[in-house]
Enzyme design. Structure first.
Site, PDB file in Angstrom:
ATOM      1  CE1 TYR A   1      -8.019   2.214  10.900  1.00  0.00           C
ATOM      2  CE2 TYR A   1      -9.612   1.320   9.268  1.00  0.00           C
ATOM      3  CZ  TYR A   1      -8.374   1.152   9.821  1.00  0.00           C
ATOM      4  OH  TYR A   1      -7.593   0.047   9.505  1.00  0.00           O
TER       5      TYR A   1
ATOM      6  CD  GLU B   1      -2.735  -1.050   2.210  1.00  0.00           C
ATOM      7  OE1 GLU B   1      -3.316  -0.210   2.564  1.00  0.00           O
ATOM      8  OE2 GLU B   1      -3.055  -2.081   2.848  1.00  0.00           O
TER       9      GLU B   1
ATOM     10  CD  GLU C   1      -8.140  -3.087   8.167  1.00  0.00           C
ATOM     11  OE1 GLU C   1      -8.102  -2.030   8.092  1.00  0.00           O
ATOM     12  OE2 GLU C   1      -8.178  -3.836   7.323  1.00  0.00           O
TER      13      GLU C   1
ATOM     14  CD  GLU D   1     -11.355  -2.037   4.581  1.00  0.00           C
ATOM     15  OE1 GLU D   1     -10.656  -1.269   3.626  1.00  0.00           O
ATOM     16  OE2 GLU D   1     -11.147  -1.434   5.872  1.00  0.00           O
TER      17      GLU D   1
END
Length: 530
Positions: A390, A155, A430, A314
């Site tokens: 998040y 990434e 995550e 995801e």
């Protein structure tokens, strides 16, 4: 020796000769004196740990041994007229003699040694009780983990050094640049090492989630550079030695499930595209590759360390993807993976598609309705949901002070997770320590990335090595609130990421004194859970 048939394991007393190495042999080399009664015991080995012997013929008849290894153990035996020598330890189940082959051998010595050999494995049910594959070591009540992202899938925002001098934006474009093979091998060799795994264990973490792309297992010809699975294999071995559990995460799926760079290819989302390539759609190809992964990581030889396989990471639930299609596929993928995984305790995990775990209760009910109840109540649930939480991805989050971020994290137990009465385990696969806040010298915080008081620092534009006490304290308080919420409302959590820029990297947080052992709290009770 490997077999899929039902086996009975027979043992004879022999003179001690060469000892055949076994990874867990020495810890079981003890002298024991079995009971001087009519009950003595057999034992068997299965890599990588001791196999169990079922105490009933009914249970034995339904069991299998998939991998036997040579082993020699010195045991102490009580002479008995009709019973064999015996060996008993906490890692072994037992059964009495007198059933099938168990009464066929006598022991006349008080100090005998026993060696299992292929000739002593009888593949007929009539031979007696059956050795079963060992139950995986008990799962921790709470998984406390970290992701190893940026390793086996690049990434750019985390791996900028790899992309220097190229126009690449993701794994796909990187793999087509000059010198990519050599650069990728160097990255795989150095980005995560065994010392990193040891450091992770030293933080009180007990698990890792390891993202990997489908192309590591693709037989259709993906166009990506292959070979990442060899490094996943290394990591699994390191984790076994360090006592960590592993979640193998199929992070990138055929066609891209989200169009993000974390899928391997940013841009178009073609995972649910009905067009066929080589006679199969991308979703069908996903299932085929997941079965390949499950045959390997869902085998008993991995059961002591690999607890789960994540079907997809995801997948978006809008634009090119339809949530109902994803849910239907998840049930099909679950069944396909379960059918080939010989470790029946392998947990199969699905990301929630950014829709929240509650949207998956119907899928869980359908799966459980087709799943036989396990006689072993300690076995993990067969299906679980992964959700990602998040507080730095949405514009609204940048308007929060750190106290408001903490309150939001505490509220996740009711707003984003499931109640304890739900029959669907949830993992927070995550989350991050990163919030967009600035800390003032007096400990107060303001939202965003700009402040005007002398001595104020903002998390997004000050290198962590220069963070002062107030910013470190604000960040640690947020981390601890997140962990408290997850340990109350989830089955486990995996922080993103072990390595990463700034507060995205656990290694940075530890190095600069922001974070310590994850089981310790400097600011307990922030969420007032009671």
């Amino acid at each position: 020796m490997k077999t899929r048939t039902s086996l009975a394991v027979l043992a004879t007393a022999t003179t001690l000769s060469a000892t055949h190495a076994h990874p867990h042999l020495n810890q079981h080399r003890h002298s024991h004196t079995p009971r001087a009664t009519s009950t003595d015991w057999f034992y068997a080995f299965q890599a990588p740990s001791l196999a169990q012997i079922e105490p009933t013929l009914a249970a034995a008849a339904a069991s299998t041994v998939t991998s036997l290894v040579y082993a020699t153990i010195t045991v102490s035996a009580q002479p008995h007229g009709t019973a064999p020598w015996g060996y008993r330890d906490s890692d072994m189940a037992t059964f009495p003699p007198g059933t099938g082959a168990s009464a066929a051998y006598q022991t006349g010595s008080s100090n005998s040694s026993v060696t299992l050999k292929p000739s002593q494995v009888n593949a007929t049910q009539s031979a007696g009780p059956t050795a079963t594959a060992p139950a995986a070591p008990a799962m921790p009540s709470t998984l406390r983990g970290v992701n190893l992202g940026g390793w086996l899938i690049l990434e750019k925002w985390m791996n900028s050094d790899c992309f220097e001098g190229t126009d690449a934006v993701d794994q796909w474009t990187f793999d087509h640049t000059d010198g990519a093979v050599a650069k990728l091998k160097q990255h795989w060799e150095t980005y995560i090492t065994e010392n990193n795994i040891k450091a992770i264990a030293g933080l009180g973490l007990n698990a890792v989630r390891i993202p990997i792309g489908y192309w590591a297992y693709d037989t259709f010809g993906s166009g990506y550079i292959t070979g990442a699975d060899a490094y996943l294999e290394k990591a699994i071995g390191w984790c076994r030695s360090a006592g960590l559990k592993v979640l193998v995460d199929c992070h990138g799926s055929p066609g891209s499930q989200n169009g993000f760079d974390n899928s391997g290819r940013s841009g178009n989302v073609a995972w649910q595209d009905k067009a066929q390539s080589n006679g199969t759609t991308n979703m069908q190809k996903s299932i085929s590759i997941l079965q390949t992964m499950a045959r390997k990581y869902g085998a008993p030889a991995y059961a002591d360390v690999v607890f789960g396989l994540e079907l997809v990471n995801e997948p978006i639930s809008w634009q090119q993807n339809n949530l109902e299609t994803t849910k239907s596929w998840a049930q099909e993928a679950y069944a396909a993976v379960r059918s080939v995984a010989t470790n029946k305790n392998l947990q199969i995990i699905m990301h929630d598609g950014f829709m929240g775990p509650s949207q998956w209760l119907d899928v869980n009910a359908a799966i459980l309705g087709n799943t036989s109840a396990s006689a072993n109540s300690s076995a993990p649930a067969p299906f679980a949901i992964d959700t990602h939480l998040y507080q730095n991805q949405m514009a609204a989050d940048s308007s929060l002070t750190q106290d408001q971020h903490i309150a939001k994290a505490c509220n996740w137990t009711s707003s984003a997770l499931l109640p304890s009465t739900a029959n669907l385990p949830v993992y927070v696969g995550e989350f991050s320590a990163q919030t967009n806040i600035c800390a003032n010298p007096d400990g107060s915080t303001v939202a965003g990335s700009t402040c005007y008081i002398d001595g104020c620092q903002c998390s997004t534009n000050v290198d962590m090595q220069y963070w002062n006490g107030p910013l470190k304290t604000a960040t640690r308080k947020f981390i601890e609130a997140e962990l408290d919420a997850f340990e109350r409302g989830a089955k486990g959590w995996f922080m993103w990421n072990y390595k990463g820029p700034g507060a995205w990297g656990v290694s940075n947080l530890v190095k600069h004194g922001v974070m310590g052992k994850v089981t310790e709290r400097m600011f307990p009770g922030q969420c007032h859970f009671g």
